[in-house]
Design a protein around this motif. Structure first.
Motif, PDB file in Angstrom:
ATOM      1  N   ASP A   3       0.836  -1.188   0.000  1.00 51.29           N
ATOM      2  CA  ASP A   3       0.000   0.000   0.000  1.00 51.29           C
ATOM      3  C   ASP A   3       0.867   1.232   0.000  1.00 51.29           C
ATOM      4  O   ASP A   3       2.071   1.174  -0.154  1.00 51.29           O
ATOM      5  CB  ASP A   3      -0.953  -0.007   1.200  1.00 51.29           C
ATOM      6  CG  ASP A   3      -0.213  -0.188   2.512  1.00 51.29           C
ATOM      7  OD1 ASP A   3       0.756   0.564   2.742  1.00 51.29           O
ATOM      8  OD2 ASP A   3      -0.601  -1.067   3.284  1.00 51.29           O
ATOM      9  N   ALA A   4       0.188   2.382   0.221  1.00 50.92           N
ATOM     10  CA  ALA A   4       0.895   3.654   0.123  1.00 50.92           C
ATOM     11  C   ALA A   4       2.000   3.794   1.149  1.00 50.92           C
ATOM     12  O   ALA A   4       2.927   4.554   0.955  1.00 50.92           O
ATOM     13  CB  ALA A   4      -0.108   4.805   0.276  1.00 50.92           C
ATOM     14  N   ARG A   5       1.915   3.071   2.275  1.00 50.97           N
ATOM     15  CA  ARG A   5       2.932   3.205   3.304  1.00 50.97           C
ATOM     16  C   ARG A   5       4.262   2.593   2.863  1.00 50.97           C
ATOM     17  O   ARG A   5       5.267   2.744   3.523  1.00 50.97           O
ATOM     18  CB  ARG A   5       2.451   2.521   4.603  1.00 50.97           C
ATOM     19  CG  ARG A   5       1.164   3.130   5.155  1.00 50.97           C
ATOM     20  CD  ARG A   5       1.269   4.620   5.389  1.00 50.97           C
ATOM     21  NE  ARG A   5       0.044   5.150   5.939  1.00 50.97           N
ATOM     22  CZ  ARG A   5      -0.238   6.428   6.004  1.00 50.97           C
ATOM     23  NH1 ARG A   5       0.599   7.321   5.556  1.00 50.97           N
ATOM     24  NH2 ARG A   5      -1.391   6.843   6.510  1.00 50.97           N
ATOM     25  N   THR A   6       4.288   1.818   1.777  1.00 53.25           N
ATOM     26  CA  THR A   6       5.528   1.243   1.300  1.00 53.25           C
ATOM     27  C   THR A   6       6.275   2.192   0.394  1.00 53.25           C
ATOM     28  O   THR A   6       7.360   1.882  -0.066  1.00 53.25           O
ATOM     29  CB  THR A   6       5.260  -0.072   0.551  1.00 53.25           C
ATOM     30  OG1 THR A   6       4.521   0.217  -0.632  1.00 53.25           O
ATOM     31  CG2 THR A   6       4.492  -1.046   1.415  1.00 53.25           C
ATOM     32  N   VAL A   7       5.702   3.340   0.068  1.00 59.45           N
ATOM     33  CA  VAL A   7       6.365   4.306  -0.796  1.00 59.45           C
ATOM     34  C   VAL A   7       6.704   5.548   0.007  1.00 59.45           C
ATOM     35  O   VAL A   7       6.084   5.841   1.028  1.00 59.45           O
ATOM     36  CB  VAL A   7       5.488   4.678  -2.012  1.00 59.45           C
ATOM     37  CG1 VAL A   7       5.204   3.451  -2.843  1.00 59.45           C
ATOM     38  CG2 VAL A   7       4.195   5.350  -1.570  1.00 59.45           C
ATOM     39  N   GLY A  92       3.675  -8.597  -2.974  1.00 63.13           N
ATOM     40  CA  GLY A  92       2.409  -7.966  -3.316  1.00 63.13           C
ATOM     41  C   GLY A  92       2.601  -7.023  -4.482  1.00 63.13           C
ATOM     42  O   GLY A  92       3.496  -7.207  -5.310  1.00 63.13           O
ATOM     43  N   CYS A  93       1.756  -6.015  -4.561  1.00 68.01           N
ATOM     44  CA  CYS A  93       1.924  -5.032  -5.627  1.00 68.01           C
ATOM     45  C   CYS A  93       1.394  -3.686  -5.177  1.00 68.01           C
ATOM     46  O   CYS A  93       0.599  -3.591  -4.240  1.00 68.01           O
ATOM     47  CB  CYS A  93       1.236  -5.481  -6.909  1.00 68.01           C
ATOM     48  SG  CYS A  93      -0.556  -5.523  -6.825  1.00 68.01           S
ATOM     49  N   ILE A  94       1.860  -2.652  -5.833  1.00 66.50           N
ATOM     50  CA  ILE A  94       1.438  -1.291  -5.548  1.00 66.50           C
ATOM     51  C   ILE A  94       0.541  -0.826  -6.697  1.00 66.50           C
ATOM     52  O   ILE A  94       0.988  -0.735  -7.840  1.00 66.50           O
ATOM     53  CB  ILE A  94       2.647  -0.354  -5.407  1.00 66.50           C
ATOM     54  CG1 ILE A  94       3.545  -0.817  -4.249  1.00 66.50           C
ATOM     55  CG2 ILE A  94       2.199   1.084  -5.186  1.00 66.50           C
ATOM     56  CD1 ILE A  94       4.833  -0.034  -4.129  1.00 66.50           C
ATOM     57  N   ALA A  95      -0.711  -0.546  -6.396  1.00 65.75           N
ATOM     58  CA  ALA A  95      -1.637  -0.048  -7.414  1.00 65.75           C
ATOM     59  C   ALA A  95      -1.545   1.471  -7.455  1.00 65.75           C
ATOM     60  O   ALA A  95      -1.541   2.132  -6.416  1.00 65.75           O
ATOM     61  CB  ALA A  95      -3.061  -0.477  -7.097  1.00 65.75           C
ATOM     62  N   TYR A  96      -1.463   2.014  -8.650  1.00 63.35           N
ATOM     63  CA  TYR A  96      -1.305   3.460  -8.773  1.00 63.35           C
ATOM     64  C   TYR A  96      -2.135   4.002  -9.928  1.00 63.35           C
ATOM     65  O   TYR A  96      -2.471   3.290 -10.877  1.00 63.35           O
ATOM     66  CB  TYR A  96       0.170   3.832  -8.969  1.00 63.35           C
ATOM     67  CG  TYR A  96       0.769   3.335 -10.269  1.00 63.35           C
ATOM     68  CD1 TYR A  96       0.721   4.112 -11.422  1.00 63.35           C
ATOM     69  CD2 TYR A  96       1.377   2.085 -10.338  1.00 63.35           C
ATOM     70  CE1 TYR A  96       1.263   3.657 -12.619  1.00 63.35           C
ATOM     71  CE2 TYR A  96       1.925   1.620 -11.526  1.00 63.35           C
ATOM     72  CZ  TYR A  96       1.868   2.414 -12.667  1.00 63.35           C
ATOM     73  OH  TYR A  96       2.393   1.961 -13.847  1.00 63.35           O
ATOM     74  N   LEU A  97      -2.446   5.279  -9.807  1.00 61.68           N
ATOM     75  CA  LEU A  97      -3.243   5.994 -10.798  1.00 61.68           C
ATOM     76  C   LEU A  97      -2.527   7.312 -11.081  1.00 61.68           C
ATOM     77  O   LEU A  97      -2.199   8.053 -10.155  1.00 61.68           O
ATOM     78  CB  LEU A  97      -4.643   6.256 -10.242  1.00 61.68           C
ATOM     79  CG  LEU A  97      -5.651   7.007 -11.105  1.00 61.68           C
ATOM     80  CD1 LEU A  97      -6.047   6.149 -12.291  1.00 61.68           C
ATOM     81  CD2 LEU A  97      -6.892   7.347 -10.278  1.00 61.68           C
ATOM     82  N   VAL A  98      -2.261   7.603 -12.352  1.00 62.96           N
ATOM     83  CA  VAL A  98      -1.518   8.808 -12.724  1.00 62.96           C
ATOM     84  C   VAL A  98      -2.470   9.807 -13.360  1.00 62.96           C
ATOM     85  O   VAL A  98      -3.182   9.487 -14.315  1.00 62.96           O
ATOM     86  CB  VAL A  98      -0.378   8.474 -13.698  1.00 62.96           C
ATOM     87  CG1 VAL A  98       0.439   9.739 -14.006  1.00 62.96           C
ATOM     88  CG2 VAL A  98       0.527   7.396 -13.114  1.00 62.96           C
ATOM     89  N   MET A  99      -2.485  11.029 -12.827  1.00 62.43           N
ATOM     90  CA  MET A  99      -3.387  12.080 -13.292  1.00 62.43           C
ATOM     91  C   MET A  99      -2.602  13.344 -13.612  1.00 62.43           C
ATOM     92  O   MET A  99      -1.437  13.471 -13.225  1.00 62.43           O
ATOM     93  CB  MET A  99      -4.430  12.400 -12.214  1.00 62.43           C
ATOM     94  CG  MET A  99      -5.264  11.223 -11.760  1.00 62.43           C
ATOM     95  SD  MET A  99      -6.226  11.611 -10.260  1.00 62.43           S
ATOM     96  CE  MET A  99      -4.927  11.586  -9.018  1.00 62.43           C
ATOM     97  N   GLU A 100      -3.258  14.250 -14.270  1.00 62.53           N
ATOM     98  CA  GLU A 100      -2.665  15.576 -14.486  1.00 62.53           C
ATOM     99  C   GLU A 100      -2.455  16.253 -13.138  1.00 62.53           C
ATOM    100  O   GLU A 100      -3.298  16.176 -12.243  1.00 62.53           O
ATOM    101  CB  GLU A 100      -3.579  16.439 -15.356  1.00 62.53           C
ATOM    102  CG  GLU A 100      -3.058  17.848 -15.570  1.00 62.53           C
ATOM    103  CD  GLU A 100      -4.063  18.753 -16.274  1.00 62.53           C
ATOM    104  OE1 GLU A 100      -3.797  19.962 -16.387  1.00 62.53           O
ATOM    105  OE2 GLU A 100      -5.122  18.246 -16.701  1.00 62.53           O
TER     106      GLU A 100
END
Length: 535
Positions: A3-7, A92-100
């Motif tokens: 999750d986000a805590r791994t980044v 596991g994996c990190i799910a991400y979404l890239v936006m403007e």
């Protein structure tokens, strides 16, 4: 799944997106300002929050958000550039979404700073937001969480709708659990508060609440007290009158959006956008409101005169008497069951708040500031030589980050203590002193003679363990014992010459002082002959 805590700042996601700093924390994820290393541009990257990573429904909703936002193309919608899931070291994996990346503040921040907005600016925000919603509705998408925190105001002043995290296609299989209320309590529509399916009209109601908050400086039911009371108010309570300086036609538009019955609201977001634009050009124009709005006004049960303003204000009775009683009973049952058992998925009972700057404050001051902001504190101490004990050295999230109310802010507080380094015994005094200085301690030297330790080396350290920052540590250094030789003893009947003579002549042949002598020399040892002898 990670999750986000791994980044963290500096992390590179999927070999392409480098995180720089956290922008906001939302209901499902954290948003980071990032750099697209492939294209050399600044982007906003959203990753899942702790607690959601292992939930299959959350992952499905996260993917759905990417698809939902990517399906809407409009100048007032924040576009999605990319979506992915990267395997991490834990398997596991990190799910991400890239936006403007939109430079600017959310409308929530604007309202916190300005208090309230005028008619013209409010109408501009309503017109642009409605235009964005019309684009979403045309693709069959309902946002379901329109609120000031999800309306970004860019540097040009334009509205950019973001966060389709709980958006749903009208013909899609629901991804929310049965009995769950979706939306933000302060801005939720009556039908959503009762657990019914959201429609485009639900987005319009939420937009009406946003418009009301812009004009009045607060949401209509901000003082309801709790989630249940807020939901009940949306179902059956008419909103308080808007301030006297709001034009009656503007107020009529807002109240039309806030109709309890979805059928009584404007027919479409496009209609709302056109009407808001017309009112902005000429709020007092001849019949600027569409026929549908006028019909709604004709059903108004109360018309009040605003004291001191000379204007006629419209107050709309949204429930007829028989509907009011039925709505009260049904609504109370529905809300009582649903709200008590549901989790509002996207945010808490109020909009996002900005984390205050706590670095340099005392722990007590920081806790008080967080409490005033509706946030909680998690404190851990750290040894920081030379820093003021009890002061906040770091915080996470950082100052100015937008978070939901109730978010826990991690504070790193200076402990005021340090640990005396281990392994000083056997070191030279200079080396041990340098190690003490590195952790903010002073060294004092003491010596002790001993033949059990190497001379010049530290043999004892006092004190050890945890000490106050800046304390003095005594280093006892070993010294070699001094050996004193005994003085030689001289007998009473022995002269100094006899003592010295044998030593000086030892091993050497003795020479005669007078080769012509008879051999009878003076035994006194003076080395002279008598010079007298018989021929």
């Amino acid at each position: 799944m990670a999750d986000a805590r791994t980044v963290q700042a500096g992390s590179i996601i999927d070999g392409r997106y480098q995180l720089t700093h956290r922008i906001a924390v939302g209901g499902m994820g954290e948003v980071w300002s990032s750099t697209d290393l492939a294209l050399g541009r600044r982007v906003a990257l959203k990753v899942l929050l702790a607690g959601h990573a292992q939930d299959e429904v959350t992952r499905l909703r996260f993917r759905a958000e990417a698809k939902a936002a990517a399906s809407v193309s409009h100048p007032n919608v924040v576009p999605v550039f990319d979506f992915g899931e990267e395997d991490d070291e834990s398997g596991g994996c990190i799910a991400y979404l890239v936006m403007e990346h939109v430079a600017g503040d959310s409308l929530a921040e604007v309202l916190r700073g300005a208090g309230r907005l005028g008619d013209e600016r409010t109408l501009e925000i309503v017109a642009e937001t409605a235009a964005a919603l019309e684009a979403a509705h045309r693709t069959g998408l309902v946002h379901r969480d329109i609120k000031p925190g999800n309306l970004l105001i860019d540097e040009s002043g334009s509205v950019r709708v973001t966060d389709f995290g709980i958006a749903r296609a009208m013909d899609a299989t629901p991804l929310t659990r049965t009995g769950t209320i979706v939306g933000t309590p302060q801005y939720i529509s009556p039908e959503q508060a009762q657990g019914h399916t959201a429609t485009p009209a639900s987005d319009l109601y939420s937009l009406g609440v946003v418009a009301y908050a812009c004009l009045a400086g607060r949401a209509p039911f901000a003082d309801a007290g709790n989630e249940i009371s807020t939901a009940m108010a949306h179902i059956q309570v008419e909103p308080p009158a808007l301030p006297d300086d709001v034009h009656p036609n503007v107020a009529a538009l807002v109240l039309a959006l806030l109709a309890k019955d979805p059928a009584d609201r404007p027919a479409s977001a496009a209609e709302v956008s056109r009407t808001a634009s017309a009112l902005r050009r000429d709020p007092s124009g001849a019949d600027p409101l569409p026929t549908a709005f006028m019909a709604l006004g004709s059903r108004t049960s109360e018309t009040s005169s605003r004291s001191g303003s000379g204007r006629r204000g419209v107050r709309i009775s949204f429930l007829r008497p028989w509907d009011r009683r039925r709505g009260t009973i049904a609504g109370a049952i529905a809300v009582g069951l649903l709200v008590l058992s549901a989790v509002f998925l996207q945010s808490a009972a109020s909009d996002s708040v900005r984390v205050p700057n706590l670095v340099g404050k005392s722990e007590a001051e920081a806790r008080a500031m967080l409490s005033d902001a509706g946030l909680t504190a998690q404190v851990r101490s750290r040894d920081m030589p030379g820093e003021e004990a009890g002061s906040v050295d770091a915080q996470d999230p950082k100052a100015s980050t937008e978070v939901d109310p109730g978010t826990r802010v991690s504070l790193t507080v200076v402990s005021g203590q340090v640990t005396v380094p281990r392994g000083l015994k056997g070191e030279s005094f200079a080396s041990a002193s340098k190690k003490l200085s590195a952790v903010g301690l002073r060294a004092s030297k003491a010596t002790q003679t001993t033949d059990e330790h190497r001379p010049g080396r530290v043999m004892a350290v006092t004190p050890t363990g945890r000490v106050t920052d800046g304390a003095t540590v005594v280093l006892t250094v070993a010294a070699k014992p001094v050996t004193i030789s005994p003085e030689p003893q001289i007998s009473a009947d022995q002269g100094p010459s006899n003592d010295a003579g044998p030593s000086d002549t030892k091993g050497k042949p003795k020479k005669s002082q007078n080769p012509k002598s008879s051999g009878k020399g003076n035994s006194s040892g003076k080395g002279k002959s008598s010079g007298k002898g018989k021929p």
